[in-house]
Design a protein around this motif. Structure first.
Motif, PDB file in Angstrom:
ATOM      1  N   MET A   1      72.055 105.148  65.901  1.00 13.60           N
ATOM      2  CA  MET A   1      71.911 103.710  65.474  1.00 13.60           C
ATOM      3  C   MET A   1      72.196 103.817  63.971  1.00 13.60           C
ATOM      4  SD  MET A   1      68.596 101.772  66.725  1.00 13.60           S
ATOM      5  CE  MET A   1      68.807 100.951  68.595  1.00 13.60           C
ATOM      6  N   SER A   2      72.672 102.785  63.720  1.00  5.69           N
ATOM      7  CA  SER A   2      73.238 102.331  62.292  1.00  5.69           C
ATOM      8  C   SER A   2      72.334 101.671  61.465  1.00  5.69           C
ATOM      9  CB  SER A   2      74.388 101.723  62.112  1.00  5.69           C
ATOM     10  OG  SER A   2      74.869 101.275  60.971  1.00  5.69           O
ATOM     11  N   ASP A   3      72.119 101.692  60.261  1.00  6.21           N
ATOM     12  CA  ASP A   3      71.038 100.797  59.568  1.00  6.21           C
ATOM     13  C   ASP A   3      71.531  99.702  59.082  1.00  6.21           C
ATOM     14  OD1 ASP A   3      68.879 102.437  59.738  1.00  6.21           O
ATOM     15  OD2 ASP A   3      69.207 103.740  57.925  1.00  6.21           O
ATOM     16  N   GLU A   4      72.762  99.481  59.397  1.00  5.04           N
ATOM     17  CA  GLU A   4      73.685  98.352  58.752  1.00  5.04           C
ATOM     18  C   GLU A   4      73.140  97.073  59.723  1.00  5.04           C
ATOM     19  OE1 GLU A   4      77.886  98.411  58.425  1.00  5.04           O
ATOM     20  OE2 GLU A   4      77.907 100.273  57.858  1.00  5.04           O
ATOM     21  N   ARG A   5      72.995  96.348  58.853  1.00 11.57           N
ATOM     22  CA  ARG A   5      72.399  94.796  59.546  1.00 11.57           C
ATOM     23  C   ARG A   5      73.612  93.856  59.743  1.00 11.57           C
ATOM     24  NH1 ARG A   5      66.286  94.004  57.763  1.00 11.57           N
ATOM     25  NH2 ARG A   5      65.665  96.090  58.547  1.00 11.57           N
ATOM     26  N   GLU A   6      73.705  92.857  60.623  1.00 14.82           N
ATOM     27  CA  GLU A   6      74.630  91.815  60.695  1.00 14.82           C
ATOM     28  C   GLU A   6      74.318  90.910  59.505  1.00 14.82           C
ATOM     29  OE1 GLU A   6      76.483  90.627  63.759  1.00 14.82           O
ATOM     30  OE2 GLU A   6      76.601  92.456  64.663  1.00 14.82           O
ATOM     31  N   PRO A   7      75.316  90.476  58.675  1.00 15.99           N
ATOM     32  CA  PRO A   7      75.255  89.519  58.078  1.00 15.99           C
ATOM     33  C   PRO A   7      74.429  88.228  58.404  1.00 15.99           C
ATOM     34  CG  PRO A   7      77.449  89.569  58.423  1.00 15.99           C
ATOM     35  CD  PRO A   7      76.837  90.350  59.129  1.00 15.99           C
ATOM     36  N   ARG A   8      73.429  87.573  57.620  1.00 15.04           N
ATOM     37  CA  ARG A   8      72.613  86.334  57.942  1.00 15.04           C
ATOM     38  C   ARG A   8      73.680  85.331  57.614  1.00 15.04           C
ATOM     39  NH1 ARG A   8      66.580  86.757  57.850  1.00 15.04           N
ATOM     40  NH2 ARG A   8      66.806  84.450  57.498  1.00 15.04           N
ATOM     41  N   THR A   9      74.336  84.567  58.454  1.00 13.83           N
ATOM     42  CA  THR A   9      75.167  83.333  58.112  1.00 13.83           C
ATOM     43  C   THR A   9      74.749  82.214  58.687  1.00 13.83           C
ATOM     44  OG1 THR A   9      76.440  83.684  60.115  1.00 13.83           O
ATOM     45  CG2 THR A   9      77.055  85.011  58.247  1.00 13.83           C
ATOM     46  N   SER A  10      73.554  82.062  59.138  1.00 13.72           N
ATOM     47  CA  SER A  10      73.134  80.745  59.723  1.00 13.72           C
ATOM     48  C   SER A  10      72.327  79.972  58.530  1.00 13.72           C
ATOM     49  CB  SER A  10      72.047  81.000  60.883  1.00 13.72           C
ATOM     50  OG  SER A  10      71.033  81.865  60.592  1.00 13.72           O
ATOM     51  N   TRP A  11      71.758  80.547  57.517  1.00 12.38           N
ATOM     52  CA  TRP A  11      71.029  79.761  56.401  1.00 12.38           C
ATOM     53  C   TRP A  11      71.774  79.079  55.674  1.00 12.38           C
ATOM     54  CZ3 TRP A  11      71.196  80.526  51.328  1.00 12.38           C
ATOM     55  CH2 TRP A  11      71.733  81.790  50.859  1.00 12.38           C
ATOM     56  N   THR A  12      71.422  77.785  55.130  1.00 15.85           N
ATOM     57  CA  THR A  12      72.260  77.016  54.120  1.00 15.85           C
ATOM     58  C   THR A  12      71.161  76.780  52.936  1.00 15.85           C
ATOM     59  OG1 THR A  12      71.386  75.017  55.031  1.00 15.85           O
ATOM     60  CG2 THR A  12      73.310  75.984  55.907  1.00 15.85           C
ATOM     61  N   PHE A  13      71.888  76.578  51.750  1.00 12.83           N
ATOM     62  CA  PHE A  13      70.915  76.318  50.562  1.00 12.83           C
ATOM     63  C   PHE A  13      70.121  74.803  50.758  1.00 12.83           C
ATOM     64  CE2 PHE A  13      73.555  79.354  48.512  1.00 12.83           C
ATOM     65  CZ  PHE A  13      72.563  80.213  47.961  1.00 12.83           C
ATOM     66  N   LEU A  14      70.721  74.050  51.378  1.00 14.33           N
ATOM     67  CA  LEU A  14      69.792  72.731  51.444  1.00 14.33           C
ATOM     68  C   LEU A  14      69.321  72.678  52.737  1.00 14.33           C
ATOM     69  CD1 LEU A  14      72.477  69.998  50.432  1.00 14.33           C
ATOM     70  CD2 LEU A  14      70.857  71.169  49.043  1.00 14.33           C
ATOM     71  N   THR A  15      68.084  72.296  52.674  1.00 16.35           N
ATOM     72  CA  THR A  15      67.186  71.819  54.211  1.00 16.35           C
ATOM     73  C   THR A  15      67.770  70.707  54.867  1.00 16.35           C
ATOM     74  OG1 THR A  15      65.520  70.504  52.866  1.00 16.35           O
ATOM     75  CG2 THR A  15      65.331  72.889  53.018  1.00 16.35           C
ATOM     76  N   GLN A  16      67.526  70.389  56.181  1.00 15.26           N
ATOM     77  CA  GLN A  16      67.805  69.375  56.534  1.00 15.26           C
ATOM     78  C   GLN A  16      67.245  68.034  55.948  1.00 15.26           C
ATOM     79  OE1 GLN A  16      70.524  69.263  58.660  1.00 15.26           O
ATOM     80  NE2 GLN A  16      70.147  71.019  59.912  1.00 15.26           N
ATOM     81  N   HIS A  17      65.889  68.145  55.592  1.00 12.42           N
ATOM     82  CA  HIS A  17      65.424  67.016  54.866  1.00 12.42           C
ATOM     83  C   HIS A  17      66.243  66.608  53.676  1.00 12.42           C
ATOM     84  CE1 HIS A  17      61.927  67.898  57.212  1.00 12.42           C
ATOM     85  NE2 HIS A  17      61.266  66.956  57.015  1.00 12.42           N
ATOM     86  N   ALA A  18      66.822  67.595  52.831  1.00 13.73           N
ATOM     87  CA  ALA A  18      67.644  67.271  51.648  1.00 13.73           C
ATOM     88  C   ALA A  18      68.738  66.952  51.962  1.00 13.73           C
ATOM     89  CB  ALA A  18      67.842  68.601  50.832  1.00 13.73           C
ATOM     90  N   ARG A  19      69.409  67.298  53.161  1.00  8.62           N
ATOM     91  CA  ARG A  19      70.882  66.701  53.668  1.00  8.62           C
ATOM     92  C   ARG A  19      70.751  65.427  54.101  1.00  8.62           C
ATOM     93  NH1 ARG A  19      71.535  71.192  56.334  1.00  8.62           N
ATOM     94  NH2 ARG A  19      72.839  72.234  54.470  1.00  8.62           N
ATOM     95  N   VAL A  20      69.535  65.070  54.869  1.00  8.95           N
ATOM     96  CA  VAL A  20      69.306  63.647  55.405  1.00  8.95           C
ATOM     97  C   VAL A  20      69.245  62.795  54.220  1.00  8.95           C
ATOM     98  CG1 VAL A  20      67.673  62.136  56.662  1.00  8.95           C
ATOM     99  CG2 VAL A  20      68.497  64.360  57.549  1.00  8.95           C
ATOM    100  N   LEU A  21      68.470  62.987  53.246  1.00  7.44           N
ATOM    101  CA  LEU A  21      68.243  62.202  52.148  1.00  7.44           C
ATOM    102  C   LEU A  21      69.405  62.063  51.473  1.00  7.44           C
ATOM    103  CD1 LEU A  21      66.069  60.720  50.426  1.00  7.44           C
ATOM    104  CD2 LEU A  21      65.482  62.489  49.107  1.00  7.44           C
TER     105      LEU A  21
END
Length: 118
Positions: free
Chosen positions: A1-21
């Motif tokens: 097994m490899s210790d490499e992890r898949e990149p986390r690409t699902s996060w963003t800097f702005l929250t949905q609250h910030a985006r809606v506002l």
């Protein structure tokens, strides 16, 4: 097994609250349905976010016929202690659309606005 992890690409800097506002600050007459489409969440989630923002004092709305018109409350600050000395308005200005267009209405080649939806 490899210790490499898949990149986390699902996060963003702005929250949905910030985006809606942010989107509401660009278009005070925006429909919740359009916010949901733009943000990639359900209309129910947007309704809850708008409720949170209103309860916290960041946003108010008035009824205009069958539609709501939103108003971002000036002079409000971030909630987390690390950012609490910064006004929300500064974030909104950072992401303001220089053409004054809502993000779901791109400019036509002539510079006129049009609605993408039939």
């Amino acid at each position: 097994m490899s210790d490499e992890r898949e990149p986390r690409t699902s996060w963003t800097f702005l929250t949905q609250h910030a985006r809606v506002l942010l989107l509401i600050s660009r278009d005070a007459d925006v429909r919740l349905r359009d916010l949901a489409i733009t943000c990639g969440v359900t209309e129910r989630a947007v309704r809850a976010i708008v409720g949170d923002l209103e309860k916290a004092g960041y946003l108010t709305h008035t009824r205009h016929g069958r539609r709501n018109r939103y108003h971002v409350t000036g002079g409000t600050f971030f909630r987390h202690p690390v950012e609490a000395r910064h006004e929300i308005g500064d974030l909104l200005l950072l992401f303001a659309d220089p053409d004054g267009r809502p993000p779901h209405q791109p400019a036509t080649p002539s510079g006129d606005h049009h609605d993408e939806h039939p």
